[in-house]
Design an enzyme around this catalytic site. Structure first.
Site, short mmCIF file in Angstrom:
data_model
loop_
_atom_site.label_atom_id
_atom_site.label_comp_id
_atom_site.label_asym_id
_atom_site.label_seq_id
_atom_site.Cartn_x
_atom_site.Cartn_y
_atom_site.Cartn_z
N GLU A 249 0.88 -1.18 0.00
CA GLU A 249 0.00 0.00 0.00
C GLU A 249 0.91 1.21 0.00
O GLU A 249 1.47 1.57 1.04
CB GLU A 249 -0.89 0.01 1.25
N CYS A 283 -2.34 9.11 2.68
CA CYS A 283 -2.22 8.57 1.32
C CYS A 283 -3.43 8.97 0.49
O CYS A 283 -3.34 9.10 -0.72
CB CYS A 283 -2.07 7.06 1.36
#
Ligand code: NAD
Length: 531
Positions: A249, A283
């Site tokens: 990720e 993010c």
């Protein structure tokens, strides 16, 4: 646990590396830890493997009950945990509760309910007549020891969203929190103990890159990494060398598309929150806005007004909405991107300055226009409080620009036209698209999270994230065990011809041909010439 917390005055064991938890709003150390020794990793993994065997042997309802105890332990300690997250990351307490505590609680609750169902063996009906004599099913088995390497920015939510499904599936976990948030990492180990999880089922190893490397060297059965693209590349290479499967990720450069018919009041509030929550260090931050030309001036004006109203301050101030950046080097990176953008013609409409009177790492959220894709600001992850807005001539141009990025984590579309929104959502290269909201899908347990390209691979959250934690085994039972198979030895020209008729019987374009071939192919099934 693989590390111990000490009071600041205590000494660290001779030879052990020191790890300080630092309050980013003051620069002061608030707790001190010993870094795990790389040489200790072997024994940590041996203990994990032994704990995992016993854990996997427990009925799933026992494991689900343990997850409910994890949920309850988080619930009971939520004040302590939220306080530590805020102190160690600098984020406001409201964000620690909404984005971290609730997510961890809900993940435990969700998986305690769903995992028993998802782990049930699944019958697989066979479509092909040639294998109708068999019955098959899928079994979901644990992988073994799962390693998790986490970033600092959501030091509870991210590891818990991986650790809980790993446990539900019957794995043991070795977790390396970020070296910037060792105190929250240690709390995760304490939560496991408070929930009375079996000893060594969850081990927290403290340290930086070296310990992360040692974790991979110890050959976990799978690695879940969340962090930067730069580190992700190194991790992918280290895993490849050992053929360790991974979920990565990585970063994001999320685009927000605002069409002319959008509710601009709401969309501008979302842009400001989406860009500056966690001081832009998420993010899923909104990093780029593409707004239709006819409403660009009004939308941008609203964003500027709302940004100016934001209250900066440390998390000890309950009214503060934007905290400090995590470290000065991260702030300098944001400044470099802004300088590059301004040198290429960008205009900073508000913010973009340090606020040293508040502390070393405070930076005023910035709204920037006149941006283009030649600028690092529009191409690289900023990971800081900068909202870059670019007017576009059409929705098609917005989609083209949004897709012009190596990242593809998530995106959002703002319009009152549901059909137009769906069309744009399907055109966007992103792991998820929100229509008339930003980022909040991350808190929806059923929603998969993950990107492709520079945003990484694999999924976390949801059933797809859960399936990353299991080994899918196919088991097949033959219903006619006394009949040898047609394809076994005893090959001949006659068998080849019968096999070809069998192919005709199964796949010829007309039913007439299939029926005609059927009789001639029976010999394939009932062969007498097998050896
Ligand atoms: P980072 O890459 O600096 O560190 C992440 C983790 O990797 C830390 O625990 C660190 O100690 C470890 N590490 C560093 N070098 C290593 C090595 N060579 N071998 C093994 N481990 C190593 O990232 P960060 O600054 O903590 O986090 C910010 C980044 O994370 C941003 O790019 C952000 O977009 C990304 N992120 C992604 C998601 C997502 O879900 N996609 C979520 C949060 C953060």
């Amino acid at each position: 646990m693989g590390a111990s917390r000490t009071k600041l005055a205590d000494t660290i064991s001779p030879g052990a590396a020191r790890l300080d938890s630092i309050d980013p709003s003051t620069g002061q150390a608030i707790a001190r830890f010993e870094s795990c020794a790389p040489a200790a990793m072997l024994a940590i993994f041996e203990r994990a493997r032994s704990a995992q065997r016993e854990w996997a042997a427990q009925p799933i309802r026992e494991r689900a009950a343990a997850l409910r105890r994890v949920r309850d332990a988080i619930f009971d300690s939520r004040d302590e945990i939220a306080g530590m997250i805020s102190r160690e990351t600098g984020k406001p307490r409201v964000e620690a509760i909404f984005a971290e505590i609730i997510l961890a609680l809900d993940t435990a609750d969700f998986l305690a309910r769903r995992a028993p169902k998802w782990l049930r063996p699944e019958r697989i009906p066979h479509h092909n007549i040639a294998v109708k004599t068999k019955s098959g099913w899928l079994q979901y088995e644990p992988l073994g020891v799962v390693a998790i390497i986490s970033p600092w920015n959501y030091p509870l939510a991210i590891p818990m969203a991986q650790l809980i499904p790993a446990l539900a599936a019957g794995n043991a976990v070795v977790l390396k929190p970020s070296e910037l948030t060792p105190a929250t990492g240690a709390l995760i180990g304490e939560i496991a103990a408070r929930a009375k999880l079996p000893e060594n089922l969850v081990q927290v190893v403290q340290g930086g890159a070296e310990i992360g490397g040692a974790l991979i060297d110890a050959a976990p059965d799978k690695l879940f990494f969340t962090g930067s693209v730069e580190t992700g590349r190194k991790i992918a290479a280290a895993c490849a060398a050992k053929l360790i499967p991974s979920v990565l990720e990585l970063g994001g450069k999320d685009a927000m598309i605002v069409l002319a018919d959008a509710d601009l009041e709401i969309a501008s509030s979302a842009a400001v929150w989406g860009s500056f929550m966690n001081c832009g260090q998420a993010c899923l931050s909104v990093e780029r806005v593409y707004v239709e030309q006819s409403v660009a001036a009004r939308f941008t004006g609203l964003c500027v007004v709302k940004t100016k109203k934001l209250r900066l301050g440390p998390p000890s101030d309950p009214d503060a909405e934007v905290g400090p950046m995590i470290r000065t080097r991260q702030l300098e990176r944001v400044e470099r991107q802004l300088q590059d953008a301004v040198a290429r013609g960008a205009k900073i409409l508000t913010g973009g300055e340090r606020r040293p009177e508040l502390g070393a790492n405070f930076f005023e959220p910035a709204v920037v226009t006149a941006v283009d894709h030649s600028m690092d600001l529009m191409r690289e992850e900023t990971f800081g409080p900068v909202l870059a807005i670019r007017p576009v001539a059409s929705a098609a141009e917005a989609v083209a620009l949004a897709n012009d990025s190596p990242f593809s984590l998530s995106a959002s579309v703002w319009t009152r036209d549901a059909q137009a929104a769906r069309k744009i959502a399907s055109q966007l290269r992103a792991g998820s698209v929100m229509i008339n909201d930003v980022a909040s899908y991350y808190g929806i347990a059923e929603a998969p999270h993950g990107g492709r390209g520079a945003s990484g691979w694999g999924r976390t959250h949801s059933r797809f994230g859960f399936l990353e934690m299991v080994h899918v085994k196919y088991v097949d039972i033959d219903r006619l065990p006394r009949i040898a198979k047609s394809w076994w030895y005893g090959y001949s020209a006659e068998l080849a011809a019968a096999a070809d008729r069998f192919v005709e019987a199964l796949f010829a374009p007309s039913w007439k041909r299939r029926m005609a071939a059927l009789r001639g192919s029976c010999g394939v099934v009932f062969r007498r010439d097998r050896i």
